[in-house]
Motif scaffolding. Structure first.
Motif, PDB file in Angstrom:
ATOM      1  N   LEU A  74      38.004  40.042  46.309  1.00  0.00           N
ATOM      2  CA  LEU A  74      37.758  40.300  44.884  1.00  0.00           C
ATOM      3  C   LEU A  74      36.984  39.188  44.182  1.00  0.00           C
ATOM      4  CD1 LEU A  74      41.055  42.167  44.011  1.00  0.00           C
ATOM      5  CD2 LEU A  74      38.744  43.070  43.770  1.00  0.00           C
ATOM      6  N   PRO A  75      37.360  37.913  44.385  1.00  0.00           N
ATOM      7  CA  PRO A  75      36.544  36.867  43.743  1.00  0.00           C
ATOM      8  C   PRO A  75      35.084  36.897  44.205  1.00  0.00           C
ATOM      9  CG  PRO A  75      38.648  35.957  44.452  1.00  0.00           C
ATOM     10  CD  PRO A  75      38.565  37.337  45.033  1.00  0.00           C
ATOM     11  N   LYS A  76      34.863  37.232  45.484  1.00  0.00           N
ATOM     12  CA  LYS A  76      33.470  37.321  45.978  1.00  0.00           C
ATOM     13  C   LYS A  76      32.724  38.417  45.236  1.00  0.00           C
ATOM     14  CE  LYS A  76      33.495  35.653  50.728  1.00  0.00           C
ATOM     15  NZ  LYS A  76      33.801  36.070  52.083  1.00  0.00           N
ATOM     16  N   PRO A 103      47.341  36.907  38.017  1.00  0.00           N
ATOM     17  CA  PRO A 103      46.695  35.929  37.110  1.00  0.00           C
ATOM     18  C   PRO A 103      45.473  35.264  37.738  1.00  0.00           C
ATOM     19  CG  PRO A 103      49.074  35.630  37.095  1.00  0.00           C
ATOM     20  CD  PRO A 103      48.784  36.615  38.189  1.00  0.00           C
ATOM     21  N   ALA A 104      45.579  34.877  39.002  1.00  0.00           N
ATOM     22  CA  ALA A 104      44.436  34.242  39.671  1.00  0.00           C
ATOM     23  C   ALA A 104      43.257  35.199  39.763  1.00  0.00           C
ATOM     24  CB  ALA A 104      44.844  33.767  41.063  1.00  0.00           C
ATOM     25  N   LEU A 105      43.552  36.448  40.028  1.00  0.00           N
ATOM     26  CA  LEU A 105      42.479  37.447  40.116  1.00  0.00           C
ATOM     27  C   LEU A 105      41.793  37.619  38.771  1.00  0.00           C
ATOM     28  CD1 LEU A 105      44.123  40.110  42.457  1.00  0.00           C
ATOM     29  CD2 LEU A 105      42.177  38.638  42.976  1.00  0.00           C
ATOM     30  N   LYS A 106      42.587  37.628  37.708  1.00  0.00           N
ATOM     31  CA  LYS A 106      41.986  37.774  36.376  1.00  0.00           C
ATOM     32  C   LYS A 106      41.140  36.557  36.034  1.00  0.00           C
ATOM     33  CE  LYS A 106      45.010  41.206  34.339  1.00  0.00           C
ATOM     34  NZ  LYS A 106      45.951  41.565  33.268  1.00  0.00           N
ATOM     35  N   GLU A 107      41.601  35.397  36.452  1.00  0.00           N
ATOM     36  CA  GLU A 107      40.791  34.185  36.295  1.00  0.00           C
ATOM     37  C   GLU A 107      39.446  34.342  36.980  1.00  0.00           C
ATOM     38  OE1 GLU A 107      40.828  30.666  35.170  1.00  0.00           O
ATOM     39  OE2 GLU A 107      41.958  31.881  33.740  1.00  0.00           O
ATOM     40  N   ALA A 108      39.479  34.975  38.153  1.00  0.00           N
ATOM     41  CA  ALA A 108      38.268  35.114  38.964  1.00  0.00           C
ATOM     42  C   ALA A 108      37.334  36.193  38.444  1.00  0.00           C
ATOM     43  CB  ALA A 108      38.644  35.411  40.416  1.00  0.00           C
ATOM     44  N   GLY A 109      37.803  36.992  37.482  1.00  0.00           N
ATOM     45  CA  GLY A 109      36.902  37.980  36.892  1.00  0.00           C
ATOM     46  C   GLY A 109      37.339  39.430  37.005  1.00  0.00           C
ATOM     47  N   VAL A 110      38.525  39.662  37.601  1.00  0.00           N
ATOM     48  CA  VAL A 110      39.051  41.029  37.639  1.00  0.00           C
ATOM     49  C   VAL A 110      39.646  41.352  36.270  1.00  0.00           C
ATOM     50  CG1 VAL A 110      40.712  42.575  38.743  1.00  0.00           C
ATOM     51  CG2 VAL A 110      39.536  40.822  40.098  1.00  0.00           C
ATOM     52  N   ALA A 111      39.272  42.488  35.699  1.00  0.00           N
ATOM     53  CA  ALA A 111      39.733  42.825  34.355  1.00  0.00           C
ATOM     54  C   ALA A 111      41.191  43.279  34.366  1.00  0.00           C
ATOM     55  CB  ALA A 111      38.849  43.900  33.744  1.00  0.00           C
ATOM     56  N   GLU A 112      41.541  44.103  35.364  1.00  0.00           N
ATOM     57  CA  GLU A 112      42.898  44.623  35.427  1.00  0.00           C
ATOM     58  C   GLU A 112      43.214  45.063  36.844  1.00  0.00           C
ATOM     59  OE1 GLU A 112      45.447  44.780  32.571  1.00  0.00           O
ATOM     60  OE2 GLU A 112      46.034  44.472  34.661  1.00  0.00           O
ATOM     61  N   VAL A 113      44.519  44.974  37.178  1.00  0.00           N
ATOM     62  CA  VAL A 113      44.978  45.378  38.509  1.00  0.00           C
ATOM     63  C   VAL A 113      45.957  46.535  38.344  1.00  0.00           C
ATOM     64  CG1 VAL A 113      46.222  44.646  40.577  1.00  0.00           C
ATOM     65  CG2 VAL A 113      44.690  43.045  39.417  1.00  0.00           C
ATOM     66  N   PHE A 114      45.746  47.613  39.074  1.00  0.00           N
ATOM     67  CA  PHE A 114      46.637  48.773  38.989  1.00  0.00           C
ATOM     68  C   PHE A 114      47.333  48.978  40.329  1.00  0.00           C
ATOM     69  CE2 PHE A 114      45.319  50.033  34.853  1.00  0.00           C
ATOM     70  CZ  PHE A 114      43.964  49.748  34.751  1.00  0.00           C
ATOM     71  N   GLY A 115      48.639  48.779  40.346  1.00  0.00           N
ATOM     72  CA  GLY A 115      49.389  48.881  41.595  1.00  0.00           C
ATOM     73  C   GLY A 115      49.573  50.319  42.046  1.00  0.00           C
TER      74      GLY A 115
END
Lengths: 134, 344
Positions: A74-76, A103-115
């Protein structure tokens, strides 16, 4: 400002993960909500996903990862989108992603995570609320 | 990335910038206010690309074949654009654009620009903006542009108004011999492809097609610059426009797109057809026919929009429709009233 006639979404399956039923369920739900959905198919590299996002001029990139490789992939993808000037494209993630990684993913630029198990209506609503807004 | 104005976007597109191309395609596809200015700015730079249309029944493997062709042209060092159209739901307006899945490969290739389009309610096999999208790719310098239609089969004559060479793709076991005998499909193709040729019955399908083409069931007016269906119905160029010289007898090529079988032979057939168009008057006639098709279709669309807008604003549309629905006014008189109202 161009008024888009339809929200265009790229549904992407990166890496070695071969389970795409979830991605297909999301793709169909978004189509039923009036969106134009481009599905990349399996085993895409982050570079391929970014290239597809550029060529298809999408509003949203929705990435499905069940393999556990989300902290690498995801960060890539987020960095690749930014490098192409697509930083305002909505990057969403779904699949098997532990809460503590969000939180780390959102830092990296992911807007939202849906489980898993998220109501597709929630995802549709989120996209409709956030596309075309600053 | 935002562009200051149409001129900046046009310049970027003409220099081959693929982000500009992607943005330009969106603008013309949406019919945004800038679309007309953009098309006017880049149209003089179109006309260089080889445009190939691919049509045929669902399931015949068009997408796989398109991707195989695209990769083959890339190996030859040409830059490629692909326009792949899939149907929009008439109820939700949404679409699943699934042709890109067949692209394959491990690395992204900016030399292969693949754009998925939804039909957005358009009938005829394409979307109303497909020709404008092709123009954008042409102006951006793509040397070969492949256009894949929705895939409903016989109703898809619209591709004739867009492509220089048209491939009609069939497969064994789909009852295609009977389908092909019906009017339309045999008249569209410049090259007939029997895909999935590793399956039983491929030779029979190919032989059947050859026989029907030999019987002259194919295009009689092939050199006369046939028109597509478009918004104004099919138009035939007068017989005296047929150039002297050899006619084009469409070849039948067997392929297995999944593994690239027959693709080289198909490339050769496309080259031969391109040479035929260039060396006879046929190419020029087709370009004239395509111009007529597009100009009339765009004019009709603009007029219709103006008409609807005027009618809405004057408040006449609802009243007229109520009269027609109530059988107090007939459809033709209502239409005449609308048009008269525009002239006022």
């Amino acid at each position: 400002m161009v008024l888009r006639r339809a929200i265009r979404v790229l549904v992407a399956k990166p890496g070695l993960d071969s389970h795409d039923r979830g991605a297909k369920v999301i793709a169909r739900a978004l189509r039923d909500a009036g969106m134009e959905v481009i599905y990349t198919g399996l085993h895409q590299t982050p570079a391929q996903i970014v290239e597809a996002a550029v060529q298809e001029d999408v509003d949203v990139v929705a990435v499905s990862i069940l393999s556990g490789a989300h902290m690498t992939l995801l960060p890539k993808i987020a960095a690749g989108l930014r490098a192409e000037g697509l930083g305002d494209v909505l990057l969403l993630a779904g699949g098997i992603i532990p809460e503590e990684d969000v939180p780390a993913l959102k830092e990296a630029g992911v807007a939202e995570v849906f489980g898993p198990g998220t109501d597709t209506a929630v995802i549709v609503g989120y996209i409709q609320d956030h596309v075309g807004k600053d | 990335m935002a562009y200051e104005d149409v001129e900046q976007l046009a310049r970027a597109l003409l220099s081959g910038d693929r982000r500009a191309l992607a943005r330009a395609i969106s603008i013309v596809e949406d019919g945004a206010p800038e679309a007309r200015a953009l098309i006017k700015a880049v149209y003089p730079f179109t006309g260089r690309a080889r445009i190939i249309g691919i049509t045929g029944s669902p399931g015949a493997g068009k997408s796989t074949l398109v991707s195989a062709l695209a990769r083959a042209y890339r190996r030859e060092g040409r830059t490629v654009g692909v326009v792949a159209v899939d149907p929009s739901s008439p109820f939700t307006g949404g679409a699943l654009l699934g042709d890109r899945i067949r692209l394959g490969g491990d690395e992204p290739d900016p030399g292969l620009f693949f754009r998925s389009l939804a039909s957005r309610g358009h009938v005829g096999g394409l979307s109303w903006a497909a020709a404008d999208v092709v123009d954008m790719m042409d102006a951006a310098g793509r040397q070969v542009i492949l256009v894949e239609t929705v895939g409903a089969g016989q109703s898809e004559v619209e591709i004739m108004g867009l492509a220089g060479t048209i491939l009609v793709v069939t497969m064994p076991g789909a009852g295609d011999e009977i389908q092909a005998a019906k009017a339309g499909i045999l008249e569209i193709g410049d090259i007939f492809v029997v895909n999935k040729a590793d399956r039983d019955g491929a030779d029979a399908v190919a032989a059947n097609l050859e026989m029907m083409l030999d019987l002259g069931e194919g295009k009689v007016a092939v050199d006369a610059g046939h028109h597509g269906a478009g918004a104004i119905g099919p138009v035939r160029v007068a017989a005296e426009a047929v150039p002297a010289g050899p006619r084009w007898r469409p070849p039948v090529v067997k392929t297995v797109a999944r593994d690239g079988g027959g693709v080289d032979e198909l490339l050769n057939a496309i080259e031969r057809h391109a040479a035929y168009l260039a060396s006879t008057g046929a190419g020029a006639l087709r370009r004239r026919a395509r111009a007529a098709e597009r100009v009339l279709a765009v004019a009709a669309r603009i007029l219709l929009e103006e008409l609807k807008e005027l009618a809405q604003r004057a408040g006449r549309l609802d009243a007229l429709l109520a009269e027609v629905a109530g059988r107090r006014l007939d459809v033709y008189t209502a239409a005449e009233e609308l048009i008269k109202g525009r002239a006022e």
